[in-house]
Design a protein around this motif. Structure first.
Motif, PDB file in Angstrom:
ATOM      1  N   GLY A 124      64.741  46.207  35.642  1.00  0.00           N
ATOM      2  CA  GLY A 124      64.200  44.949  35.054  1.00  0.00           C
ATOM      3  C   GLY A 124      63.364  44.070  36.086  1.00  0.00           C
ATOM      4  N   SER A 125      63.696  44.179  37.103  1.00  0.00           N
ATOM      5  CA  SER A 125      62.856  43.070  38.155  1.00  0.00           C
ATOM      6  C   SER A 125      61.610  44.029  38.839  1.00  0.00           C
ATOM      7  CB  SER A 125      63.787  42.537  39.202  1.00  0.00           C
ATOM      8  OG  SER A 125      64.239  43.622  40.170  1.00  0.00           O
ATOM      9  N   ARG A 126      61.753  45.460  38.476  1.00  0.00           N
ATOM     10  CA  ARG A 126      60.261  46.057  39.342  1.00  0.00           C
ATOM     11  C   ARG A 126      59.178  45.949  38.343  1.00  0.00           C
ATOM     12  NH1 ARG A 126      60.054  50.746  42.108  1.00  0.00           N
ATOM     13  NH2 ARG A 126      62.091  50.871  42.636  1.00  0.00           N
ATOM     14  N   ARG A 127      58.047  45.879  39.399  1.00  0.00           N
ATOM     15  CA  ARG A 127      56.639  45.751  38.767  1.00  0.00           C
ATOM     16  C   ARG A 127      56.368  46.869  38.162  1.00  0.00           C
ATOM     17  NH1 ARG A 127      54.780  40.791  40.299  1.00  0.00           N
ATOM     18  NH2 ARG A 127      55.536  39.908  42.128  1.00  0.00           N
ATOM     19  N   MET A 128      55.517  46.852  37.077  1.00  0.00           N
ATOM     20  CA  MET A 128      55.158  48.089  36.354  1.00  0.00           C
ATOM     21  C   MET A 128      54.351  49.109  37.110  1.00  0.00           C
ATOM     22  SD  MET A 128      56.565  47.674  33.052  1.00  0.00           S
ATOM     23  CE  MET A 128      55.795  49.143  32.565  1.00  0.00           C
ATOM     24  N   ASN A 129      53.348  48.472  38.021  1.00  0.00           N
ATOM     25  CA  ASN A 129      52.518  49.438  38.563  1.00  0.00           C
ATOM     26  C   ASN A 129      53.252  50.190  39.846  1.00  0.00           C
ATOM     27  OD1 ASN A 129      52.954  47.526  40.288  1.00  0.00           O
ATOM     28  ND2 ASN A 129      50.625  46.729  40.499  1.00  0.00           N
ATOM     29  N   THR A 130      54.573  50.165  39.991  1.00  0.00           N
ATOM     30  CA  THR A 130      55.230  50.803  41.010  1.00  0.00           C
ATOM     31  C   THR A 130      56.086  51.902  40.350  1.00  0.00           C
ATOM     32  OG1 THR A 130      57.434  49.518  40.943  1.00  0.00           O
ATOM     33  CG2 THR A 130      55.560  48.687  42.405  1.00  0.00           C
ATOM     34  N   PHE A 131      56.064  52.154  39.016  1.00  0.00           N
ATOM     35  CA  PHE A 131      56.954  53.195  38.431  1.00  0.00           C
ATOM     36  C   PHE A 131      56.404  54.622  38.612  1.00  0.00           C
ATOM     37  CE2 PHE A 131      58.907  49.822  35.884  1.00  0.00           C
ATOM     38  CZ  PHE A 131      60.238  50.261  35.799  1.00  0.00           C
ATOM     39  N   ASP A 132      57.020  55.616  39.182  1.00  0.00           N
ATOM     40  CA  ASP A 132      56.635  56.985  39.093  1.00  0.00           C
ATOM     41  C   ASP A 132      57.746  57.770  38.894  1.00  0.00           C
ATOM     42  OD1 ASP A 132      58.535  56.763  41.475  1.00  0.00           O
ATOM     43  OD2 ASP A 132      56.784  56.483  42.726  1.00  0.00           O
ATOM     44  N   VAL A 136      61.983  56.790  37.990  1.00  0.00           N
ATOM     45  CA  VAL A 136      62.668  57.187  36.832  1.00  0.00           C
ATOM     46  C   VAL A 136      63.991  58.244  37.069  1.00  0.00           C
ATOM     47  CG1 VAL A 136      62.555  58.296  34.392  1.00  0.00           C
ATOM     48  CG2 VAL A 136      60.448  56.986  35.474  1.00  0.00           C
ATOM     49  N   ASP A 137      63.766  59.242  37.942  1.00  0.00           N
ATOM     50  CA  ASP A 137      64.928  59.864  38.281  1.00  0.00           C
ATOM     51  C   ASP A 137      65.905  59.064  38.684  1.00  0.00           C
ATOM     52  OD1 ASP A 137      65.868  62.887  38.408  1.00  0.00           O
ATOM     53  OD2 ASP A 137      66.103  62.318  40.473  1.00  0.00           O
ATOM     54  N   ASN A 138      65.753  58.277  39.786  1.00  0.00           N
ATOM     55  CA  ASN A 138      66.761  57.529  40.402  1.00  0.00           C
ATOM     56  C   ASN A 138      67.360  56.629  39.263  1.00  0.00           C
ATOM     57  OD1 ASN A 138      66.331  58.161  43.068  1.00  0.00           O
ATOM     58  ND2 ASN A 138      64.870  56.629  43.415  1.00  0.00           N
ATOM     59  N   PHE A 139      66.712  56.054  38.003  1.00  0.00           N
ATOM     60  CA  PHE A 139      67.305  55.307  36.897  1.00  0.00           C
ATOM     61  C   PHE A 139      68.518  56.289  36.415  1.00  0.00           C
ATOM     62  CE2 PHE A 139      67.370  54.858  32.408  1.00  0.00           C
ATOM     63  CZ  PHE A 139      67.862  53.661  32.271  1.00  0.00           C
ATOM     64  N   ILE A 140      68.156  57.419  36.067  1.00  0.00           N
ATOM     65  CA  ILE A 140      68.964  58.405  35.604  1.00  0.00           C
ATOM     66  C   ILE A 140      70.227  58.829  36.532  1.00  0.00           C
ATOM     67  CG2 ILE A 140      69.476  60.740  34.666  1.00  0.00           C
ATOM     68  CD1 ILE A 140      66.584  60.777  34.193  1.00  0.00           C
ATOM     69  N   ARG A 141      69.990  58.725  37.751  1.00  0.00           N
ATOM     70  CA  ARG A 141      71.117  59.062  38.694  1.00  0.00           C
ATOM     71  C   ARG A 141      72.316  57.953  38.682  1.00  0.00           C
ATOM     72  NH1 ARG A 141      70.475  63.292  42.331  1.00  0.00           N
ATOM     73  NH2 ARG A 141      68.263  64.324  42.137  1.00  0.00           N
ATOM     74  N   ASP A 175      48.735  59.188  36.480  1.00  0.00           N
ATOM     75  CA  ASP A 175      49.940  60.138  35.993  1.00  0.00           C
ATOM     76  C   ASP A 175      50.930  59.757  35.298  1.00  0.00           C
ATOM     77  OD1 ASP A 175      48.137  62.212  37.166  1.00  0.00           O
ATOM     78  OD2 ASP A 175      49.052  61.811  39.248  1.00  0.00           O
ATOM     79  N   SER A 176      51.689  60.276  34.517  1.00  0.00           N
ATOM     80  CA  SER A 176      52.539  59.961  33.781  1.00  0.00           C
ATOM     81  C   SER A 176      53.649  59.714  34.610  1.00  0.00           C
ATOM     82  CB  SER A 176      53.092  60.786  32.543  1.00  0.00           C
ATOM     83  OG  SER A 176      54.512  60.586  32.039  1.00  0.00           O
ATOM     84  N   PRO A 177      54.613  58.376  34.413  1.00  0.00           N
ATOM     85  CA  PRO A 177      55.696  58.452  35.566  1.00  0.00           C
ATOM     86  C   PRO A 177      57.047  59.171  34.877  1.00  0.00           C
ATOM     87  CG  PRO A 177      55.574  56.418  33.982  1.00  0.00           C
ATOM     88  CD  PRO A 177      54.397  57.397  33.728  1.00  0.00           C
ATOM     89  N   LEU A 178      56.834  60.024  34.016  1.00  0.00           N
ATOM     90  CA  LEU A 178      57.822  61.043  33.421  1.00  0.00           C
ATOM     91  C   LEU A 178      57.468  62.216  33.722  1.00  0.00           C
ATOM     92  CD1 LEU A 178      57.978  59.128  29.640  1.00  0.00           C
ATOM     93  CD2 LEU A 178      59.532  58.811  31.875  1.00  0.00           C
ATOM     94  N   LEU A 179      56.578  62.494  34.626  1.00  0.00           N
ATOM     95  CA  LEU A 179      56.052  63.809  34.892  1.00  0.00           C
ATOM     96  C   LEU A 179      57.180  64.668  35.602  1.00  0.00           C
ATOM     97  CD1 LEU A 179      53.759  65.796  34.687  1.00  0.00           C
ATOM     98  CD2 LEU A 179      53.112  65.102  36.622  1.00  0.00           C
TER      99      LEU A 179
END
Length: 538
Positions: A124-132, A136-141, A175-179
């Motif tokens: 929730g507190s992460r800036r949008m331009n820092t997603f990769d 996302v994988d760490n979120f799942i973990r 590049d897509s952060p879901l790649l």
């Protein structure tokens, strides 16, 4: 060869001769310009007599490029990146959600739950331009480490994916952060069909509402939401039940059938046992009535009638019930419906907070919760006895405990505990039920002594009847517990008495209780205990 550069993106100008830049003004050679064309390739032009002419040419080329659609799109993308890239995920998700106007109420509730409980705490507190992809994988973990169920993992990932793809379409990411991210692997298990033995056990468990839902789901093949919207008017023939609506299990509101348009219905076979259960667990009214009335269970009648009566007297009334249909008629009369489960502490706390936030006070609490399970003390399981005590005692007193702080702060209030005279008298096969009612009477007496200095009245009011009409939910419980074995003959006699016309005549109608509870007492404190009515009102 020396060159002179202008601002970034404008290009440069120079002279292709041996003279230094300080001599260019007097040199007879022409100036040359160099810049990037629309395709990105380098362009060189010559024939400019003065530096001003060269600069004018570069300026006109630059303005032309800036005015081109491709450049405007690039500039707009840069502005979007600058605006949204610095937003926190929570802020971006809030804006994204506001644009999802196509989402239904239930989907919105589910989305909010996933955001609040799983997504915001992690990113929730992460800036949008820092997603990769790594983020996302760490979120799942993180969800895996927290032992979040696979179904919830999959739903939370899907919502995060939707929001990040929206940002990707805006151009926030190259590049897509879901790649190459491997999503949670959720494989729904096949539905488990209960055996006949398991169905018989289910029919002897839970309260009246649960029993009715189980019967409609097993007898007519209804979904749980369809069963919760039970309606006597839907019995269109002795062996046909018409399914025309459902109760949304998230919003607790009536809604159209799933996968069908408004007004569409389907007819299903109606077994005799199921038909008898529907008719026994709802108030009697003519089957040929054209008035659309939803079923109200008998245990809710006193509470619903009281809520309506208090509303007529000018009170702002919140009517709490476990299911949406529990206060359908009272809601139509002006009572504010409130979904609440007295066996769930969080549900009660949420309900009380909502009332206090909206009104700032609570003047009267009418505790009408109740659950009846019959059988000999020896035969009834400890778990069933404990469940009955949790609802009849812990639930009612727990609700009182949540309202007392508000009443103490306002230096006044009234708590009315409705308990049948089963709290003073007893009957065979009802030991655990009577024990819970005796306990409620005793706790009410002690609560009255403790809260009197704060101006709080605690009143016990009782219908003048055993309060133990044998409903189909109690029949299988009594039969399952003591229908065979040493207490079988006694169980049969108890059932005969509870189903007798004499016992029915002793029942106090809901209107009698409603008048007693709603009766104002401005000049004197109410009696600590009252018994109300004896048979039908005249």
């Amino acid at each position: 060869m020396a060159t002179k550069r202008l601002a970034r993106g404008m290009g440069s100008f120079f002279k292709d001769c041996e003279h230094p830049t300080s001599r260019w003004a007097k040199c007879p050679h022409f100036y040359k310009v160099r810049y990037r064309g629309p395709a990105g390739s380098q362009v060189e032009e010559s024939g400019f007599l003065t530096s001003d002419a060269a600069i004018d040419r570069l300026t006109s080329v630059y303005k032309a490029k800036k005015a081109s659609p491709a450049n405007q799109a690039s500039q707009a993308q840069s502005e979007r990146i600058e605006k949204y890239g610095q937003l926190r995920f929570r802020e971006y998700a809030t804006e994204w959600k506001a644009g999802q106007r196509h989402l239904g109420p239930a989907t919105v509730v589910s989305l909010d739950s996933l955001l609040q409980h799983h997504i915001y705490p992690a990113v929730g507190s992460r800036r949008m331009n820092t997603f990769d992809p790594k983020v996302v994988d760490n979120f799942i973990r993180t969800m895996e480490r927290n032992s979040v169920g696979l179904a919830t993992q999959s739903n939370a990932y899907d919502k995060l994916k939707s929001i990040l793809l929206d940002a990707h379409h805006l151009g926030l990411f190259e590049d897509s952060p879901l790649l190459d991210v491997s999503p949670p692997q959720y494989d729904p298990k096949r539905a488990v069909i209960p055996s006949p033995e398991e169905l018989r056990a289910l029919r002897g468990t839970g309260d009246d509402v649960f029993q009715l839902v189980v019967e409609l789901m097993s007898g007519c093949g209804l979904r749980n939401g369809e069963a919760a919207a039970v309606n006597l008017s839907n019995i269109v023939a002795d062996d046909v039940y018409r399914v025309s609506e459902q109760v949304n299990q998230v919003t607790k509101q009536y809604d159209r059938l799933k996968h069908r348009k408004v007004g569409e219905y389907r007819d299903v076979p109606l077994p005799r046992r199921t038909k008898n259960t529907i008719e026994s667990l709802t108030p009697a009214w003519p089957h040929d009535t054209r008035t659309h009335r939803r079923a109200t269970l008998p245990r809710l009648q006193n509470g619903e009638a009281t809520a309506t009566k208090l509303h007529e007297l000018g009170y702002l009334v919140y009517g709490a019930a476990r299911y949406a249909h529990g206060l359908a008629d009272a809601s139509a009369a002006g009572v504010i419906p409130l979904t609440m489960d007295v066996s769930d502490d969080e549900s009660m706390q949420t309900g009380i907070r909502r009332i206090v936030a909206a009104t700032g006070r609570i003047d009267v609490l009418v505790n009408n919760t109740g659950y009846g399970s019959y059988g000999a003390v020896e035969d009834v399981s400890i778990n069933e006895a404990r469940h009955q005590a949790e609802i009849n005692v812990s639930g009612a007193v727990g609700l009182a405990r949540l309202t007392i702080p508000c009443m103490c702060e306002q230096r006044g209030g009234k708590i009315v505990n409705v308990t049948p005279v089963g709290g003073r008298f007893h009957s065979p096969q009802g030991g655990w039920y009577h024990a819970s009612k005796f306990a409620m009477e005793a706790l009410s007496d002690y609560l009255r002594l403790e809260t009197k200095p704060f101006g709080i009245d605690v009143v016990i009011t009782s219908p003048a009847t055993s309060g133990h009409r044998a409903t189909p939910s109690r029949l299988p419980k009594l039969h399952a517990a003591s229908g065979t074995g040493s207490y079988a003959a006694q169980a049969v006699a108890v059932l005969a008495e509870l189903n007798s016309e004499a016992n029915a005549r002793r029942e106090s109608p809901p209107s009698v209780m409603a008048k007693a509870i709603a009766r104002p007492s401005p000049h004197a404190s109410p009696r600590s205990a009252t018994s109300q009515g004896s048979g039908p009102a005249h």
